[in-house]
Structure formats: C-alpha cells, structure tokens
Write a protein that holds these residues in place. Sequence first.
Motif, PDB file in Angstrom:
ATOM      1  N   GLY A  98       0.409  -1.078   0.478  1.00 42.88           N
ATOM      2  CA  GLY A  98      -0.481   0.224   0.100  1.00 42.88           C
ATOM      3  C   GLY A  98       0.921   0.945  -0.054  1.00 42.88           C
ATOM      4  O   GLY A  98       0.232   2.521  -0.540  1.00 42.88           O
ATOM      5  N   TYR A  99       1.633   1.813   0.650  1.00 43.01           N
ATOM      6  CA  TYR A  99       2.974   2.696   0.872  1.00 43.01           C
ATOM      7  C   TYR A  99       3.514   3.407  -0.687  1.00 43.01           C
ATOM      8  O   TYR A  99       4.134   3.676  -0.560  1.00 43.01           O
ATOM      9  CB  TYR A  99       3.459   2.556   1.699  1.00 43.01           C
ATOM     10  N   HIS A 100       3.355   1.954  -1.771  1.00 46.05           N
ATOM     11  CA  HIS A 100       4.520   1.873  -2.983  1.00 46.05           C
ATOM     12  C   HIS A 100       4.053   2.197  -3.841  1.00 46.05           C
ATOM     13  O   HIS A 100       3.204   1.733  -4.775  1.00 46.05           O
ATOM     14  CB  HIS A 100       5.414   0.766  -3.041  1.00 46.05           C
ATOM     15  N   LYS A 101       4.216   3.669  -4.324  1.00 42.92           N
ATOM     16  CA  LYS A 101       3.340   4.792  -5.762  1.00 42.92           C
ATOM     17  C   LYS A 101       4.048   3.538  -6.644  1.00 42.92           C
ATOM     18  O   LYS A 101       2.868   3.972  -7.769  1.00 42.92           O
ATOM     19  CB  LYS A 101       3.730   6.247  -5.339  1.00 42.92           C
ATOM     20  N   GLY A 102       5.003   3.349  -6.882  1.00 48.94           N
ATOM     21  CA  GLY A 102       5.462   2.643  -8.327  1.00 48.94           C
ATOM     22  C   GLY A 102       5.121   1.505  -8.799  1.00 48.94           C
ATOM     23  O   GLY A 102       5.781   0.386  -9.619  1.00 48.94           O
ATOM     24  N   TRP A 103       5.239   0.661  -7.587  1.00 46.02           N
ATOM     25  CA  TRP A 103       4.914  -1.038  -7.984  1.00 46.02           C
ATOM     26  C   TRP A 103       3.220  -0.916  -9.409  1.00 46.02           C
ATOM     27  O   TRP A 103       2.847  -0.616  -9.228  1.00 46.02           O
ATOM     28  CB  TRP A 103       4.613  -1.406  -6.442  1.00 46.02           C
ATOM     29  N   TYR A 104       4.561  -2.404  -9.407  1.00 45.75           N
ATOM     30  CA  TYR A 104       3.536  -2.462 -11.314  1.00 45.75           C
ATOM     31  C   TYR A 104       2.158  -2.856 -10.584  1.00 45.75           C
ATOM     32  O   TYR A 104       1.181  -2.294 -12.086  1.00 45.75           O
ATOM     33  CB  TYR A 104       4.596  -2.920 -12.021  1.00 45.75           C
ATOM     34  N   THR A 105       1.943  -3.423  -9.566  1.00 48.59           N
ATOM     35  CA  THR A 105       0.339  -3.877  -9.942  1.00 48.59           C
ATOM     36  C   THR A 105      -0.544  -2.739  -9.840  1.00 48.59           C
ATOM     37  O   THR A 105      -1.768  -2.636  -9.921  1.00 48.59           O
ATOM     38  CB  THR A 105       0.292  -4.257  -8.585  1.00 48.59           C
TER      39      THR A 105
END
Length: 365
Positions: A98-105
């Motif tokens: 949830g904290y990761h703005k750039g993750w591909y999903t």
Amino acid sequence: MKIGCARHCLSPKQDPFYLIGFRSPNRMEPSSGIHDDIYCNSLLFEQDGKRLFLFSADFLEFEESMAEDVKTLMLDKYGLERDCLLLAATHNHSSVVGYHKGWYTGKYDQRYYDFLIDTICRSYEECAANLRTATAKIGRKVITGYYGNRNHPGQLADNEVAVVKFFDENGNAFAGFVNWAVHSTVISGDNTWLTAEWAGNVSKKLGDVFGFYPAMVVGAAGDCSNRNERQGKDFAELERVSTGMAEEIAAIPVEKNVEMNRLTVQTLFHTVHSSSFHLDAKAWVISLGGMQIFVFPGELGSAFGIQMKENCPVEAVVCGYTNGYYEYFLPAAEYGLSFETKDSPVPRGEPEKLIQKYIQVSNTI
C-alpha cells in the motif's frame, strides 16, 4: 551517546489489502489476511545535539522519492538533517504494497501511506522521549547451514552476523540491532498471507531472549539467500529457520566495547551512465566513532560487504535496502552467472568504482 528506541505494528488496519514481491500474478488479488504481523523497529542516536534516525521495517523496499519526501518532512517538523534519516527495509517479499506508489500492480493506498508516515513520526517522537545515555557492545559470528551464496551452491556469501546491543547506566541492554546479509525470502511467491518473513520473525524471537526487539539491518545481500539450503517454502520452514537463526544469533557473545562518541555523516555520489541507462546514485558513510555504517539504496554483492568491512579502520556494518532501491550492484566476476547480472542495466565494473569510494571515505571520515 544517547539512544532511543521504538517498535510499532505496520499491519494494515483496512481490508482488503494487497501484497508486494515476487511479481506473482496473485499480487493483483487481495491478500488472504494476516498470518503474522509486520513491524518497524526504530533507533535514534544523539551525540552533541546531532541526531541520526534509523527506521527499519518489514518491507520489500523504499522508493527514493518517498525517502526524499520523508526527509523533508522530518527536517521541517523535527529539525532532523536530511542525511540523518535511514529508511531501511528487510526485503520482505510477502509484505504489504500500500505505501509503494510505483509498484507495477498499481495497488497504492493513500490511507496506508498516511498511516505509515504517521507511524514514522510517532516512532521518532517516542525514540526522542526515551533517549538515554548508552554504551555499546558488539559480537560477531559466521553462521552457516541456513543460507549461502545463491549463485554458487555450497559456497558462503557474507555469512557473518553482527549483534550490537546498547546498555543503560545500570548495565542493562535495552536496545540494539542485528546486521546480517541475506534475502528475507523463505515463503514462496504462491503465498497470499501477510508475514514478517525471516528477518521479522527472527526479531520477534530474539525479543523474548534479549528483552527488547532488535532492529534488523540487512547488509550486502545481493547474492545471499537460503535458496540452496531451504527444506521447503511454507510457514513450517519459516518457523524452522527463524527459530534456528534466532538461537544462533542469541548465542553470539556480545562483549567487545564500541566507543560511540561522534556522529558524522558523509554523503557520496556515483554516476552510472550508458547509452540506455543513467543513475545518479547516492550512498552514505556514517561514523559513530568506533563504528561506521555503510548505507546503500539497493543490493550489494556479498563480496563487497566483506571488502568494505575488512578495509574499515573501526567496526563496520552494512545497511542495504535503505532510502531507495537501485537494484543489484554485483562484482564483475559474477556477470553472466545469474539473472541479477544478465538483465542488469549497471555496466560491469561500475560497482567496483562505487566500493572504492566507500573505502576511501571510510578511511578519511
């Protein structure tokens, strides 16, 4: 030197939530829930009015853009110097996304991001509130049987584990950290349950022995894993290896005094450029007096970790996966032997140049 400490749960409070890691198709679907909680363990160092804040979390990684935003926030809110914030991840591939703005999903969750930022601030405030004069001791041991060099089966990687404990004026250990170099990946990508994985579960088990939960600081672990030593990929195997590692680490004699009488941070830069890739890499060497911390935003090869520690004039620990993620920086001899180097945009030989900068700064800081 004064030391403060804090520990907070990072498990999502909202449902559904999604996982990160492995790039498995199931990461597009909601998680099955919480198998065991994930945590952050924080340490605040203060010397002569200057502070260094280490926030270690059971996460996969931290984005550099997020680290820069948090640095600005901490500077504006608390006066913490930008280079004195370390957001460190244990490289947990079964953690929350949830904290990761750039993750591909694309499963970024503003609610969780806000919760994380609030937790970082609360952790700092709690550390500041319980700062106390401390002395430090360190112990080291090469631990085998649980992990090694994943590109060379049967060979060791950087299997030396360091334990640092901080003692109060009465001689009681109240905080500390464990420095080891291994991928915290026991559970396979088929897993859909949130877990603190290997590093996080070892911290939990050590808490019962130490009387405090140590921050887990993952070192030069680019080619260190339990891939060739594991006996399974499920939670039974996680229980086996986390119990075993906790017992091994708890038995390390922590007897060598470490003088901690300064706090100096030196930022170094290294530009990697090719026809198809450009990176302005930042790294740090932090001197605490009788100990130095080598900070890198990514995955260094284990040989580099050993080299940096051997060439350091005082005690040294390596803090990888911190303040960003630059992927793999492995020795030239490893190129072509694994997917980490076959697909690496970092040209052969560039990592060696960075390591020489580390060593040069280490011997002059």
